[in-house]
Design a protein around this motif. Sequence first.
Motif, short mmCIF file in Angstrom:
data_model
loop_
_atom_site.label_atom_id
_atom_site.label_comp_id
_atom_site.label_asym_id
_atom_site.label_seq_id
_atom_site.Cartn_x
_atom_site.Cartn_y
_atom_site.Cartn_z
N VAL A 44 32.42 51.25 30.92
CA VAL A 44 32.97 49.90 30.85
C VAL A 44 32.60 49.16 32.12
O VAL A 44 32.65 49.72 33.21
N SER A 45 32.23 47.91 31.97
CA SER A 45 31.88 47.10 33.13
C SER A 45 33.02 46.12 33.39
O SER A 45 33.53 45.48 32.47
N TYR A 46 33.44 46.04 34.64
CA TYR A 46 34.51 45.14 35.04
C TYR A 46 33.95 44.11 36.01
O TYR A 46 33.30 44.47 36.99
N ASP A 47 34.24 42.84 35.75
CA ASP A 47 33.80 41.78 36.65
C ASP A 47 34.91 41.52 37.66
O ASP A 47 35.96 40.98 37.32
N VAL A 48 34.67 41.90 38.90
CA VAL A 48 35.67 41.74 39.97
C VAL A 48 35.43 40.48 40.80
O VAL A 48 36.21 40.18 41.70
N SER A 49 34.38 39.74 40.49
CA SER A 49 33.98 38.61 41.35
C SER A 49 35.06 37.55 41.52
O SER A 49 35.10 36.88 42.55
N ALA A 50 35.93 37.38 40.54
CA ALA A 50 36.97 36.35 40.64
C ALA A 50 38.24 36.84 41.33
O ALA A 50 39.15 36.06 41.57
N LEU A 51 38.30 38.12 41.66
CA LEU A 51 39.49 38.66 42.31
C LEU A 51 39.53 38.26 43.78
O LEU A 51 38.50 37.96 44.39
N ALA A 58 35.37 45.53 45.06
CA ALA A 58 35.75 46.90 44.70
C ALA A 58 35.01 47.36 43.45
O ALA A 58 34.37 46.56 42.76
N ASP A 59 35.14 48.63 43.16
CA ASP A 59 34.54 49.23 41.97
C ASP A 59 35.68 49.52 40.98
O ASP A 59 36.31 50.57 41.04
N ALA A 60 35.95 48.55 40.09
CA ALA A 60 37.07 48.69 39.16
C ALA A 60 36.85 49.83 38.17
O ALA A 60 37.81 50.45 37.73
N ALA A 61 35.59 50.13 37.84
CA ALA A 61 35.33 51.28 36.95
C ALA A 61 35.76 52.58 37.64
O ALA A 61 36.33 53.46 37.00
N ALA A 62 35.51 52.68 38.94
CA ALA A 62 35.98 53.84 39.69
C ALA A 62 37.51 53.82 39.74
O ALA A 62 38.16 54.87 39.70
N GLY A 63 38.10 52.63 39.82
CA GLY A 63 39.55 52.49 39.81
C GLY A 63 40.16 52.97 38.50
O GLY A 63 41.25 53.54 38.48
N ALA A 64 39.44 52.75 37.40
CA ALA A 64 39.90 53.25 36.10
C ALA A 64 39.98 54.76 36.12
O ALA A 64 40.90 55.35 35.53
N LYS A 65 39.05 55.39 36.81
CA LYS A 65 39.07 56.86 36.92
C LYS A 65 40.24 57.30 37.79
O LYS A 65 40.89 58.31 37.50
N VAL A 66 40.55 56.57 38.84
CA VAL A 66 41.70 56.89 39.69
C VAL A 66 42.98 56.74 38.85
O VAL A 66 43.92 57.53 38.98
N ALA A 152 41.94 46.89 42.03
CA ALA A 152 40.99 45.99 41.35
C ALA A 152 41.06 46.23 39.84
O ALA A 152 41.13 45.28 39.05
N TYR A 153 41.05 47.48 39.44
CA TYR A 153 41.17 47.82 38.02
C TYR A 153 42.47 47.26 37.44
O TYR A 153 42.49 46.63 36.38
N LEU A 154 43.59 47.46 38.14
CA LEU A 154 44.88 46.99 37.64
C LEU A 154 44.97 45.47 37.61
O LEU A 154 45.59 44.90 36.71
N LEU A 155 44.35 44.80 38.58
CA LEU A 155 44.34 43.34 38.57
C LEU A 155 43.68 42.80 37.29
O LEU A 155 44.08 41.77 36.77
N ILE A 156 42.70 43.51 36.80
CA ILE A 156 42.01 43.11 35.57
C ILE A 156 42.78 43.61 34.35
O ILE A 156 43.12 42.84 33.45
N GLU A 157 43.07 44.88 34.31
CA GLU A 157 43.65 45.52 33.12
C GLU A 157 45.06 45.02 32.81
O GLU A 157 45.41 44.85 31.64
N THR A 158 45.87 44.77 33.81
CA THR A 158 47.26 44.37 33.57
C THR A 158 47.40 42.90 33.20
O THR A 158 48.50 42.46 32.87
#
Length: 162
Positions: A44-51, A58-66, A152-158
């Motif tokens: 999955v690709s996450y666009d973090v540019s607007a955060l 950050a690497d939100a895909a790596a955050g998904a693994k965390v 970063a992952y949570l900022l997108i996913e939540t």
Amino acid sequence: MLLRGVLTAITLVALASCGQQQSAPPPAESTEAAPAAESAPAAVSYDVSALEAPYNTADAAAGAKVFAKCKSCHAAGPGAPNMVGPSLHGVFGRKVGSHEGFIYSDAMKNAGFVWTPAELDKYITDPRVEIPGNRMSFIGVKDATDRQNLIAYLLIETKRDK
């Protein structure tokens, strides 16, 4: 054989909730033919540019693994249910200890702040130290890069709607 699978699943969930890692259990003995190997799902690709910084790099895909360490107790996406811990959907901007339908410890109900990325970063570093008396048994995410990726992952996913 079913009991063996259930006991294995319970053990893995218990270890995951303690922040410990467990290697995969040995395959269950079966007389059935193994299904054909399926291809792994696409990353999955996450666009973090607007955060906000530093999460915009950050690497939100790596955050998904965390976040896999958190999944035994929390869900984050749209319609995420309360589990052992509260749903994290919509967590940012929410007063600590206030998610509807979840029964919090007095420590969480009386924490007196709103979840922001910075507050979550402090909390998940060492939950027992940050809010003494809370019931979360997780030992924390000690690595700063892992926390940044996770947030970063949570900022997108939540915030996702679908």
